[in-house]
Design an enzyme around this catalytic site. Structure first.
Site, PDB file in Angstrom:
ATOM      1  N   CYS A 113      -7.470  34.573 -20.482  1.00  0.00           N
ATOM      2  CA  CYS A 113      -8.604  35.506 -20.368  1.00  0.00           C
ATOM      3  C   CYS A 113      -9.461  35.526 -21.626  1.00  0.00           C
ATOM      4  CB  CYS A 113      -8.097  36.901 -20.061  1.00  0.00           C
ATOM      5  SG  CYS A 113      -7.106  36.940 -18.556  1.00  0.00           S
ATOM      6  N   HIS A 258     -13.854  41.513 -20.786  1.00  0.00           N
ATOM      7  CA  HIS A 258     -13.098  40.784 -19.768  1.00  0.00           C
ATOM      8  C   HIS A 258     -12.810  41.741 -18.611  1.00  0.00           C
ATOM      9  CE1 HIS A 258     -10.206  38.540 -17.639  1.00  0.00           C
ATOM     10  NE2 HIS A 258      -9.175  39.265 -18.036  1.00  0.00           N
ATOM     11  N   ASN A 288     -10.284  39.758 -11.204  1.00  0.00           N
ATOM     12  CA  ASN A 288     -10.096  39.168 -12.530  1.00  0.00           C
ATOM     13  C   ASN A 288     -10.247  37.650 -12.415  1.00  0.00           C
ATOM     14  OD1 ASN A 288      -9.156  38.209 -14.983  1.00  0.00           O
ATOM     15  ND2 ASN A 288      -7.313  39.477 -15.013  1.00  0.00           N
TER      16      ASN A 288
HETATM   17  N1  ACO Z   1       0.302  47.351  -3.643  1.00  0.00           N
HETATM   18  C1  ACO Z   1       1.141  48.378  -3.472  1.00  0.00           C
HETATM   19  N2  ACO Z   1       2.177  48.620  -4.300  1.00  0.00           N
HETATM   20  C2  ACO Z   1       2.352  47.780  -5.330  1.00  0.00           C
HETATM   21  C3  ACO Z   1       1.501  46.676  -5.558  1.00  0.00           C
HETATM   22  C4  ACO Z   1       0.449  46.479  -4.654  1.00  0.00           C
HETATM   23  N3  ACO Z   1      -0.406  45.467  -4.789  1.00  0.00           N
HETATM   24  N4  ACO Z   1       1.915  46.037  -6.658  1.00  0.00           N
HETATM   25  C5  ACO Z   1       2.993  46.697  -7.115  1.00  0.00           C
HETATM   26  N5  ACO Z   1       3.259  47.744  -6.309  1.00  0.00           N
HETATM   27  C6  ACO Z   1       4.326  48.699  -6.432  1.00  0.00           C
HETATM   28  C7  ACO Z   1       5.476  48.193  -7.254  1.00  0.00           C
HETATM   29  O1  ACO Z   1       6.378  47.469  -6.453  1.00  0.00           O
HETATM   30  C8  ACO Z   1       6.077  49.474  -7.758  1.00  0.00           C
HETATM   31  O2  ACO Z   1       6.853  50.031  -6.730  1.00  0.00           O
HETATM   32  P1  ACO Z   1       8.218  50.831  -7.064  1.00  0.00           P
HETATM   33  O3  ACO Z   1       7.816  51.987  -7.942  1.00  0.00           O
HETATM   34  O4  ACO Z   1       8.722  51.242  -5.725  1.00  0.00           O
HETATM   35  O5  ACO Z   1       9.112  49.866  -7.777  1.00  0.00           O
HETATM   36  C9  ACO Z   1       4.872  50.341  -7.959  1.00  0.00           C
HETATM   37  O6  ACO Z   1       3.840  49.825  -7.123  1.00  0.00           O
HETATM   38  C10 ACO Z   1       4.384  50.327  -9.393  1.00  0.00           C
HETATM   39  O7  ACO Z   1       3.424  51.264  -9.433  1.00  0.00           O
HETATM   40  P2  ACO Z   1       2.859  51.755 -10.778  1.00  0.00           P
HETATM   41  O8  ACO Z   1       3.947  51.965 -11.781  1.00  0.00           O
HETATM   42  O9  ACO Z   1       2.030  52.931 -10.477  1.00  0.00           O
HETATM   43  O10 ACO Z   1       2.005  50.523 -11.199  1.00  0.00           O
HETATM   44  P3  ACO Z   1       1.055  50.481 -12.400  1.00  0.00           P
HETATM   45  O11 ACO Z   1       0.327  51.771 -12.544  1.00  0.00           O
HETATM   46  O12 ACO Z   1       1.757  49.947 -13.600  1.00  0.00           O
HETATM   47  O13 ACO Z   1      -0.013  49.441 -11.917  1.00  0.00           O
HETATM   48  C11 ACO Z   1      -0.767  47.266 -12.446  1.00  0.00           C
HETATM   49  C12 ACO Z   1       0.340  48.122 -11.794  1.00  0.00           C
HETATM   50  C13 ACO Z   1      -2.051  47.487 -11.661  1.00  0.00           C
HETATM   51  C14 ACO Z   1      -0.353  45.828 -12.368  1.00  0.00           C
HETATM   52  C15 ACO Z   1      -0.937  47.729 -13.896  1.00  0.00           C
HETATM   53  O14 ACO Z   1       0.287  47.731 -14.577  1.00  0.00           O
HETATM   54  C16 ACO Z   1      -1.933  46.922 -14.634  1.00  0.00           C
HETATM   55  O15 ACO Z   1      -3.108  46.897 -14.300  1.00  0.00           O
HETATM   56  N6  ACO Z   1      -1.534  46.260 -15.725  1.00  0.00           N
HETATM   57  C17 ACO Z   1      -2.431  45.422 -16.461  1.00  0.00           C
HETATM   58  C18 ACO Z   1      -2.287  44.071 -15.947  1.00  0.00           C
HETATM   59  C19 ACO Z   1      -3.560  43.338 -15.886  1.00  0.00           C
HETATM   60  O16 ACO Z   1      -4.644  43.834 -15.916  1.00  0.00           O
HETATM   61  N7  ACO Z   1      -3.378  42.059 -15.799  1.00  0.00           N
HETATM   62  C20 ACO Z   1      -4.463  41.215 -15.664  1.00  0.00           C
HETATM   63  C21 ACO Z   1      -4.177  39.951 -16.316  1.00  0.00           C
HETATM   64  S1  ACO Z   1      -4.094  40.084 -18.050  1.00  0.00           S
HETATM   65  C22 ACO Z   1      -5.559  40.357 -18.454  1.00  0.00           C
HETATM   66  O17 ACO Z   1      -6.457  39.757 -17.910  1.00  0.00           O
HETATM   67  C23 ACO Z   1      -5.747  41.434 -19.402  1.00  0.00           C
END
Ligand code: ACO
Length: 331
Positions: A113, A258, A288
């Site tokens: 990224c 980004h 993204n």
């Molecule tokens: N749909 C529904 N549920 C989901 C999904 C989905 N697509 N993905 C995960 N879940 C579930 C998980 O299985 C988990 O379930 P569980 O609690 O029963 O185990 C739960 O949702 C997790 O929920 P949260 O803890 O609320 O998730 P979080 O708020 O951490 O959000 C996310 C997850 C969106 C990935 C977040 O951590 C995030 O945005 N992180 C940054 C990652 C990012 O932006 N990466 C991009 C690439 S790096 C970069 O470009 C910067």
């Protein structure tokens, strides 16, 4: 001293729109879950048979036209991607003949990224050194072929989209305009927080039918770790860029960050006490797009007539590696 500026911009996204509802037919997810967590509403996916270099070609042609040069004027190609056409050679070598530019030197940058910002800094240094005068810097991704659209991969699959953005970097015609400052960082101790294991060259042979059948072939991400580090590092790099250049946050017209996650960018703006409106977004419609996201947003902002000559812009990136950085430029 010679310095560089962005003389032309272009972008391209494939036509196939994939909404959150479309994804919810493939995996257990929902429009509300994705929008609430990331701000993403839809993304574009390239069709079967489309290469990363094909998306890059369309964006590059637009940037070349915008700079008022012809393809034959390009004297160096820097290609940022994490989804190359093939494992080797670099994707710049596939783009080069598509542009009809045989013999022009080519280089790939593999900084995810932050790849576009690293590439821009390299182009800027080449121009400052007097080595090249019309450098094509392109960021492009075809993520859709390497995402796991089952429940196991849903945390990653809903975030990413395909696209390309390109710029032409030239010696600046004036003292005032151009790339003023770049700051680049990396912390490889978090390399496994967002990565893909399948290309493990320590194994002999490195690919086997068994390894191809495991989850190693999909990217994995420690979402909360990425989220936390992204905010911390982006705030740090904005502050250090402002301190190093003596520019005030108020002087910046737009931050072009980004496009990973709307909440990350909103937190960064909030922690910096900068108005949210200064942080631009288009992840709602593209998701993204990794190395493409910054030039894609820059192109859209420029074409919408929002940027005028003389405006100060900050480009900001964080991603897998971890890598992060900022570029301050006067348009
Ligand atoms: N749909 C529904 N549920 C989901 C999904 C989905 N697509 N993905 C995960 N879940 C579930 C998980 O299985 C988990 O379930 P569980 O609690 O029963 O185990 C739960 O949702 C997790 O929920 P949260 O803890 O609320 O998730 P979080 O708020 O951490 O959000 C996310 C997850 C969106 C990935 C977040 O951590 C995030 O945005 N992180 C940054 C990652 C990012 O932006 N990466 C991009 C690439 S790096 C970069 O470009 C910067």
């Amino acid at each position: 001293m010679l310095h560089s500026y962005i003389a032309g911009v272009g972008s391209f996204v494939p036509p196939n729109r994939v909404t959150n509802d479309d994804l919810s037919r493939l995996m257990t997810t929902s429009h509300d879950w994705i929008v609430t967590r990331s701000g993403i509403e839809e993304r574009r996916f390239a069709d079967e048979g489309v290469y990363c270099s094909d998306l890059a070609l369309e964006a590059s042609k637009k940037a070349i036209a915008d700079a008022g040069i012809s393809p034959s004027d390009v004297d160096f190609i820097i290609f940022a991607t994490l989804s190359p056409d093939y494992h080797f050679p670099g994707t710049a070598c596939y783009l080069q003949p598509k542009l009809g530019l045989n013999m022009v030197p080519c280089m790939d940058v593999r900084n995810q990224c932050t790849g576009f910002l690293y590439s821009l800094a390299v182009a800027d240094a080449f121009v400052k050194a007097g080595m090249y005068k019309n450098i094509l810097v392109v960021g492009a991704e075809v993520h859709s072929s390497a995402l796991d659209f089952t429940d196991e991969g849903r945390d990653v699959a809903v975030l990413f989209g395909d696209g390309a953005g390109a710029v032409i970097v030239q010696p600046s015609p004036g003292e005032e305009s151009g790339i003023l400052y770049s700051e680049l960082h990396a912390d490889g101790s978090h390399a496994k927080a967002l990565h893909m294991d399948i290309w493990d060259i320590s194994r002999k042979p490195f690919l086997t039918p068994e390894s191809c059948a495991t989850r190693e072939r999909w990217p994995t991400m420690k979402g909360k770790v990425v989220f936390k580090h992204a905010i911390t590092r982006l705030v740090e790099v904005v502050n250090s860029t402002l301190a190093a250049t003596g520019v005030g946050a108020d002087d910046i017209k737009f931050v072009i960050p980004h496009q990973a996650n709307m909440r990350i960018n909103q937190f960064v703006a909030q922690m910096l006490e900068m108005p949210q409106e200064k942080f631009l977004h288009n992840m709602q419609v593209y998701g993204n797009t990794t190395a493409a996201s910054i030039p894609l947003l820059l192109d859209e902002t420029y074409r919408a007539g929002k940027i005028e000559r003389g405006d100060l812009l900050m480009l900001l990136g964080f991603g897998s590696g971890f890598t992060w950085g900022a570029t301050l430029l006067r348009w």
